[in-house]
Motif scaffolding. Structure first.
Motif, PDB file in Angstrom:
ATOM      1  N   ARG A 175     -29.928   1.542 -37.803  1.00 53.12           N
ATOM      2  CA  ARG A 175     -28.953   0.606 -38.375  1.00 53.12           C
ATOM      3  C   ARG A 175     -27.749   1.382 -38.943  1.00 53.12           C
ATOM      4  NH1 ARG A 175     -29.308  -4.539 -40.224  1.00 53.12           N
ATOM      5  NH2 ARG A 175     -31.591  -4.509 -40.262  1.00 53.12           N
ATOM      6  N   GLY A 176     -26.577   0.854 -38.673  1.00 53.74           N
ATOM      7  CA  GLY A 176     -25.353   1.433 -39.206  1.00 53.74           C
ATOM      8  C   GLY A 176     -24.777   2.582 -38.400  1.00 53.74           C
TER       9      GLY A 176
ATOM     10  N   TRP B 182     -15.333  -4.239 -37.197  1.00 58.72           N
ATOM     11  CA  TRP B 182     -16.726  -3.806 -37.073  1.00 58.72           C
ATOM     12  C   TRP B 182     -17.634  -4.465 -38.108  1.00 58.72           C
ATOM     13  CZ3 TRP B 182     -18.127  -1.162 -32.902  1.00 58.72           C
ATOM     14  CH2 TRP B 182     -17.205  -0.345 -32.252  1.00 58.72           C
TER      15      TRP B 182
ATOM     16  N   ILE C 271     -18.161  -3.208 -41.129  1.00 66.89           N
ATOM     17  CA  ILE C 271     -18.785  -2.133 -41.898  1.00 66.89           C
ATOM     18  C   ILE C 271     -17.684  -1.156 -42.308  1.00 66.89           C
ATOM     19  CG2 ILE C 271     -19.310  -0.709 -39.867  1.00 66.89           C
ATOM     20  CD1 ILE C 271     -21.971   0.052 -41.235  1.00 66.89           C
ATOM     21  N   ASP C 272     -17.805  -0.614 -43.508  1.00 68.56           N
ATOM     22  CA  ASP C 272     -16.804   0.331 -44.000  1.00 68.56           C
ATOM     23  C   ASP C 272     -17.183   1.789 -43.767  1.00 68.56           C
ATOM     24  OD1 ASP C 272     -15.077  -1.666 -44.962  1.00 68.56           O
ATOM     25  OD2 ASP C 272     -16.222  -1.806 -46.826  1.00 68.56           O
ATOM     26  N   SER C 273     -18.465   2.081 -43.815  1.00 70.61           N
ATOM     27  CA  SER C 273     -18.917   3.470 -43.714  1.00 70.61           C
ATOM     28  C   SER C 273     -20.091   3.602 -42.745  1.00 70.61           C
ATOM     29  CB  SER C 273     -19.321   3.992 -45.097  1.00 70.61           C
ATOM     30  OG  SER C 273     -18.250   3.949 -45.986  1.00 70.61           O
ATOM     31  N   PRO C 274     -19.815   3.506 -41.447  1.00 62.56           N
ATOM     32  CA  PRO C 274     -20.911   3.667 -40.494  1.00 62.56           C
ATOM     33  C   PRO C 274     -21.348   5.130 -40.418  1.00 62.56           C
ATOM     34  CG  PRO C 274     -18.846   3.571 -39.321  1.00 62.56           C
ATOM     35  CD  PRO C 274     -18.535   3.301 -40.783  1.00 62.56           C
TER      36      PRO C 274
END
Length: 185
Positions: A55-56, A156, A158-161
């Motif tokens: 995940r991420g 996306w 998400i800020d910090s993949p």
């Protein structure tokens, strides 16, 4: 097979027919004749790849400058947000993107022709991502566009993949080596 055209000409969503009952399901995941009719040309695949990511994890945005690769991608376990970006200078869609969720339940596939960068973000605890390519992988010709290039503007969610060192060292589209439109059309 149901074929859906996206906002980027040539990028297609393919949905196989699924036959299920109490025992499970059956689907034809690939048929060369049906596929060639859908994309409007004969495509020969030379390599199949399989990755598993947590995940991420965000992989991409990748493309090969020489020996461009077209990809037919799908997810067999988990879920991803999959993206194609037009990186053909001179294209009216240069820098534009389309994204679709691919997951083990919807069994959708995305066809990404030559001339497009590709990336995906894992939405589930983990995901198994499979893809066919029409050209071999040549790491010396691979290029990467920053996943968060503001000129492309991918949402996306998400800020910090989690990205690889290679992907963190990508280029902005404006400065990247890209294709001439007629080189990959």
């Amino acid at each position: 097979m149901k074929i859906t055209h996206t906002d980027l000409p040539g990028v297609l969503i393919l949905e196989p027919k699924i036959f299920g009952d109490a025992r499970g399901f059956f689907m034809e995941s690939f048929n060369q004749k049906v596929f060639n009719e859908a994309v409007g040309k004969n495509v020969s695949f030379v390599q199949d790849n399989h990755s598993r990511s947590a995940r991420g994890v965000l992989r991409g945005l990748h493309y090969q400058l020489q020996f461009p690769q077209a990809k037919l991608v799908r997810v067999t376990r988990g879920a991803v947000f999959d993206v194609a970006v037009d990186v053909r200078r001179g294209s009216e869609n240069f820098g534009k993107w389309v994204g679709v969720e691919l997951n083990e339940d919807n069994r959708k596939q995305l066809w990404i022709p030559e001339g497009f960068a590709h990336g995906f973000l894992v939405l589930s605890d983990s995901a198994d991502f499979l893809y066919k390519t029409n050209e071999y992988y040549y790491p010396e010709y691979e290029r990467t566009i920053f996943w968060n290039d503001p000129a492309v503007g991918i949402c996306w969610g998400i800020d910090s993949p989690v990205v690889s060192a290679k992907d963190a060292a990508g280029a902005l589209l404006v400065a990247a080596e890209t294709y001439a439109l007629d080189a990959v059309s």
